[in-house]
Scaffold this motif. Structure first.
Motif, short mmCIF file in Angstrom:
data_model
loop_
_atom_site.label_atom_id
_atom_site.label_comp_id
_atom_site.label_asym_id
_atom_site.label_seq_id
_atom_site.Cartn_x
_atom_site.Cartn_y
_atom_site.Cartn_z
N ASN A 113 7.18 7.95 -4.10
CA ASN A 113 6.91 6.77 -5.24
C ASN A 113 7.36 5.44 -4.45
O ASN A 113 7.80 4.46 -5.11
CB ASN A 113 8.04 7.00 -6.25
N CYS A 114 7.07 5.06 -3.13
CA CYS A 114 7.43 4.12 -2.37
C CYS A 114 5.93 3.25 -2.16
O CYS A 114 5.20 4.11 -1.85
CB CYS A 114 8.19 4.26 -1.29
N ASN A 115 5.93 2.04 -1.96
CA ASN A 115 4.89 1.27 -1.43
C ASN A 115 5.40 0.50 0.18
O ASN A 115 6.36 -0.06 -0.22
CB ASN A 115 4.62 -0.03 -2.29
N ARG A 116 4.48 0.73 1.01
CA ARG A 116 4.93 0.08 1.99
C ARG A 116 4.48 -1.52 2.04
O ARG A 116 3.40 -1.78 1.31
CB ARG A 116 4.31 0.62 3.24
N ILE A 117 5.26 -2.43 2.51
CA ILE A 117 4.73 -3.85 2.72
C ILE A 117 4.69 -4.46 3.99
O ILE A 117 5.69 -4.48 4.68
CB ILE A 117 5.70 -4.68 1.77
N GLY A 118 3.59 -4.65 4.52
CA GLY A 118 3.39 -5.23 5.81
C GLY A 118 2.88 -6.55 5.81
O GLY A 118 1.91 -6.85 5.23
N LYS A 166 8.52 -3.67 5.41
CA LYS A 166 9.60 -3.55 4.03
C LYS A 166 8.84 -2.34 3.31
O LYS A 166 7.73 -1.75 3.35
CB LYS A 166 9.78 -4.64 3.08
N GLU A 167 9.81 -1.63 2.57
CA GLU A 167 9.49 -0.48 1.58
C GLU A 167 9.78 -1.04 0.23
O GLU A 167 11.09 -1.32 0.25
CB GLU A 167 9.77 0.81 2.27
N LYS A 168 9.03 -0.67 -0.73
CA LYS A 168 9.51 -1.05 -2.13
C LYS A 168 9.36 0.36 -3.05
O LYS A 168 8.25 0.80 -2.89
CB LYS A 168 8.86 -2.20 -2.66
N CYS A 169 10.52 0.68 -3.56
CA CYS A 169 10.24 2.14 -4.19
C CYS A 169 10.74 1.78 -5.95
O CYS A 169 11.58 0.90 -6.28
CB CYS A 169 11.33 3.08 -3.86
N HIS A 187 0.78 -1.37 0.02
CA HIS A 187 0.16 -0.01 -0.02
C HIS A 187 0.84 1.29 0.05
O HIS A 187 2.14 1.09 0.19
CB HIS A 187 -0.91 0.03 1.10
N ASN A 188 0.22 2.34 -0.47
CA ASN A 188 0.77 3.86 -0.37
C ASN A 188 0.55 4.53 0.85
O ASN A 188 0.16 5.69 0.63
CB ASN A 188 0.78 4.36 -1.91
N CYS A 189 0.19 4.02 1.84
CA CYS A 189 -0.38 4.92 3.08
C CYS A 189 0.93 5.46 3.65
O CYS A 189 1.67 4.56 4.31
CB CYS A 189 -1.11 3.96 4.03
N ASN A 190 1.25 6.72 3.74
CA ASN A 190 2.16 7.42 4.34
C ASN A 190 3.76 6.62 4.27
O ASN A 190 4.34 6.48 4.92
CB ASN A 190 1.95 7.42 5.79
N PRO A 191 3.96 6.55 2.74
CA PRO A 191 5.27 5.81 2.37
C PRO A 191 6.49 7.14 2.90
O PRO A 191 6.27 8.21 2.85
CB PRO A 191 5.34 6.10 1.15
#
Ligand SMILES: *[C@@H]1O[C@H](CO)[C@@H](O)[C@H](O)[C@H]1NC(C)=O
Length: 132
Positions: free
Chosen positions: A95-100, A128-131, A87-91
């Motif tokens: 341009n990053c996605n957070r992965i929980g 994690k975070e994927k950019c 998701h892209n909640c408060n990255p």
């Protein structure tokens, strides 16, 4: 040699033939900054101790932030399902996605795990975070 092979097959069968079909449904509403979040990717995974984890199913949250994902697997031991949310909640950067990842409680296997509100603002352990 032949006896050894027959014994091996029998031993494998004790292990493999006791596999049984198990399933899980996970549902909830993705929320970010007190608003429902659409188009969040929700993946249902199954943790395996020896093999790589298996992806059972993938869904996206709808315009109301809702999701429901179902998966099933044949295993000899109790399955260990978890969901992985991209998701892209408060990255940290735009341009990053957070992965929980969120573990499904054991007692929900074979039924429905209703997470109700999945508050994505809250960081989870091991995130994690994927950019791009
Ligand atoms: C899921 O598993 C439970 C318990 O084994 C079973 O009762 C139920 O019918 C299964 N549901 C589906 C859709 O296969």
């Amino acid at each position: 040699m032949r006896v050894a092979f027959a014994l091996l097959v029998a031993a494998l069968c004790i292990f493999e033939c006791s596999a049984y079909m198990q399933n899980i449904t996970v549902k909830g509403v993705a929320v970010c900054n007190k608003k429902r979040l659409a188009n969040v990717q929700v993946e249902l995974w199954e943790k395996d101790t020896l093999d790589p984890d298996d992806l059972l199913n993938t869904v996206q949250t709808n315009s109301e932030g809702e999701f429901e994902v179902y998966g099933e697997q044949d295993e000899t031991h109790a399955i260990v399902p978890y969901i992985r949310v991209l998701h892209n909640c408060n990255p940290s950067k735009p341009n990053c996605n957070r992965i929980g990842e969120y573990i499904v409680p054991k007692d929900k296997i074979g039924g429905i795990y209703d997470m109700t509100y999945l508050t994505l603002d809250i960081k989870v352990h091991g995130e994690k975070e994927k950019c791009k």
